[in-house]
Design an enzyme around this catalytic site. Structure first.
Site, PDB file in Angstrom:
ATOM      1  N   GLY A  10       0.840  -1.194   0.000  1.00 50.22           N
ATOM      2  CA  GLY A  10       0.000   0.000   0.000  1.00 50.22           C
ATOM      3  C   GLY A  10       0.869   1.235   0.000  1.00 50.22           C
ATOM      4  N   GLY A  11       0.264   2.352  -0.271  1.00 51.74           N
ATOM      5  CA  GLY A  11       0.988   3.613  -0.285  1.00 51.74           C
ATOM      6  C   GLY A  11       1.414   4.041   1.108  1.00 51.74           C
ATOM      7  N   SER A  12       2.207   5.075   1.137  1.00 51.36           N
ATOM      8  CA  SER A  12       2.665   5.655   2.397  1.00 51.36           C
ATOM      9  C   SER A  12       1.460   6.052   3.248  1.00 51.36           C
ATOM     10  CB  SER A  12       3.519   6.896   2.089  1.00 51.36           C
ATOM     11  OG  SER A  12       3.942   7.516   3.271  1.00 51.36           O
ATOM     12  N   SER A  13       1.529   5.769   4.526  1.00 54.46           N
ATOM     13  CA  SER A  13       0.511   6.132   5.515  1.00 54.46           C
ATOM     14  C   SER A  13      -0.836   5.435   5.303  1.00 54.46           C
ATOM     15  CB  SER A  13       0.315   7.652   5.569  1.00 54.46           C
ATOM     16  OG  SER A  13       1.535   8.290   5.899  1.00 54.46           O
ATOM     17  N   ALA A  14      -0.825   4.318   4.569  1.00 56.24           N
ATOM     18  CA  ALA A  14      -2.071   3.569   4.356  1.00 56.24           C
ATOM     19  C   ALA A  14      -2.444   2.713   5.566  1.00 56.24           C
ATOM     20  CB  ALA A  14      -1.949   2.673   3.121  1.00 56.24           C
ATOM     21  N   GLY A  15      -1.488   2.434   6.453  1.00 55.71           N
ATOM     22  CA  GLY A  15      -1.781   1.640   7.644  1.00 55.71           C
ATOM     23  C   GLY A  15      -1.129   0.275   7.677  1.00 55.71           C
ATOM     24  N   LYS A  16      -0.181   0.024   6.788  1.00 57.95           N
ATOM     25  CA  LYS A  16       0.462  -1.288   6.698  1.00 57.95           C
ATOM     26  C   LYS A  16       1.216  -1.668   7.972  1.00 57.95           C
ATOM     27  CE  LYS A  16       2.941   0.060   3.316  1.00 57.95           C
ATOM     28  NZ  LYS A  16       2.548   1.470   3.417  1.00 57.95           N
ATOM     29  N   SER A  17       1.961  -0.744   8.534  1.00 54.30           N
ATOM     30  CA  SER A  17       2.756  -1.052   9.736  1.00 54.30           C
ATOM     31  C   SER A  17       1.866  -1.420  10.914  1.00 54.30           C
ATOM     32  CB  SER A  17       3.655   0.130  10.105  1.00 54.30           C
ATOM     33  OG  SER A  17       4.573   0.384   9.079  1.00 54.30           O
ATOM     34  N   ASP A  37      10.500   0.224   5.263  1.00 53.32           N
ATOM     35  CA  ASP A  37      11.093   1.148   6.242  1.00 53.32           C
ATOM     36  C   ASP A  37      12.270   0.508   6.964  1.00 53.32           C
ATOM     37  OD1 ASP A  37       9.315   3.158   5.568  1.00 53.32           O
ATOM     38  OD2 ASP A  37       7.942   2.754   7.231  1.00 53.32           O
TER      39      ASP A  37
END
Length: 188
Positions: A10-17, A37
């Protein structure tokens, strides 16, 4: 089928982490969490912030440019993660497919013969941009520029949307899917 890897794209800040952390908490077996990251954090100073020729550069609008040396090191990183999986580790990979379908192909080739659950993590670009601002550690515009492009031509087994769904609920959906049928081949 026994999944050994979960790839969250997913894109940056999508919630993957956040989803990765929740998955590693709720899954009964131990899973390692690795991602883009983690890889960028291992690079020499300046290499991941545009300070080195051939590295990774982020433009003023959040667009990301990947140099040849970065790509070479990233290929080694992907091969290393695949080796860990083949050696018996279960791994949740938090990734940003900057090259869309080509990025997925690189992971697919490295993980050939391994049962992988491919998960698209979507988020409305406006919501992702708000998270990006709140985080304060991302270039403005990165979330909006990646929200759709990272999914272009990418095939998934499952798609979750974090726009209005918490990471834990997305993780529960993914965990429930781990016992389901094999990977899909067409884009979702």
């Amino acid at each position: 089928m026994e999944y050994r890897a979960i790839i969250l794209n997913g894109g940056s800040s999508a919630g993957k982490s956040g989803i990765s952390r929740c998955l590693r908490t709720i899954l009964p077996e131990p899973w390692l969490g690795l991602g883009v990251d983690t890889f960028v954090d291992t690079l020499p100073p300046g290499f991941g912030d545009g300070g080195t020729e051939g590295g990774l550069a982020v433009g003023p609008g959040g667009e990301v440019t990947v140099g040849a040396e970065f790509r070479r090191l990233e290929d080694a990183w992907i091969a290393g993660v695949a080796a860990m999986v083949r050696a018996g580790a279960r791994v949740v990979v938090d990734e940003v497919f900057l090259g869309g379908a080509e990025s997925r192909r690189r992971w697919r080739d490295a993980l050939a013969g391994v049962d992988v659950l491919w998960v698209g993590v979507r988020c409305d670009p406006v919501v992702a941009a708000g998270r990006e601002t709140a985080r304060g550690d991302r270039a403005a515009g990165m979330a909006a520029s990646q929200a759709e492009s990272v999914h272009r031509g990418v095939a998934y087994d499952l798609v979750v949307d974090t726009t209005g769904t918490e990471a834990l609920e997305c993780a529960r959906t993914i965990a429930a899917r781990l016992g389901a049928a094999g990977p899909s081949e067409g884009p979702v």
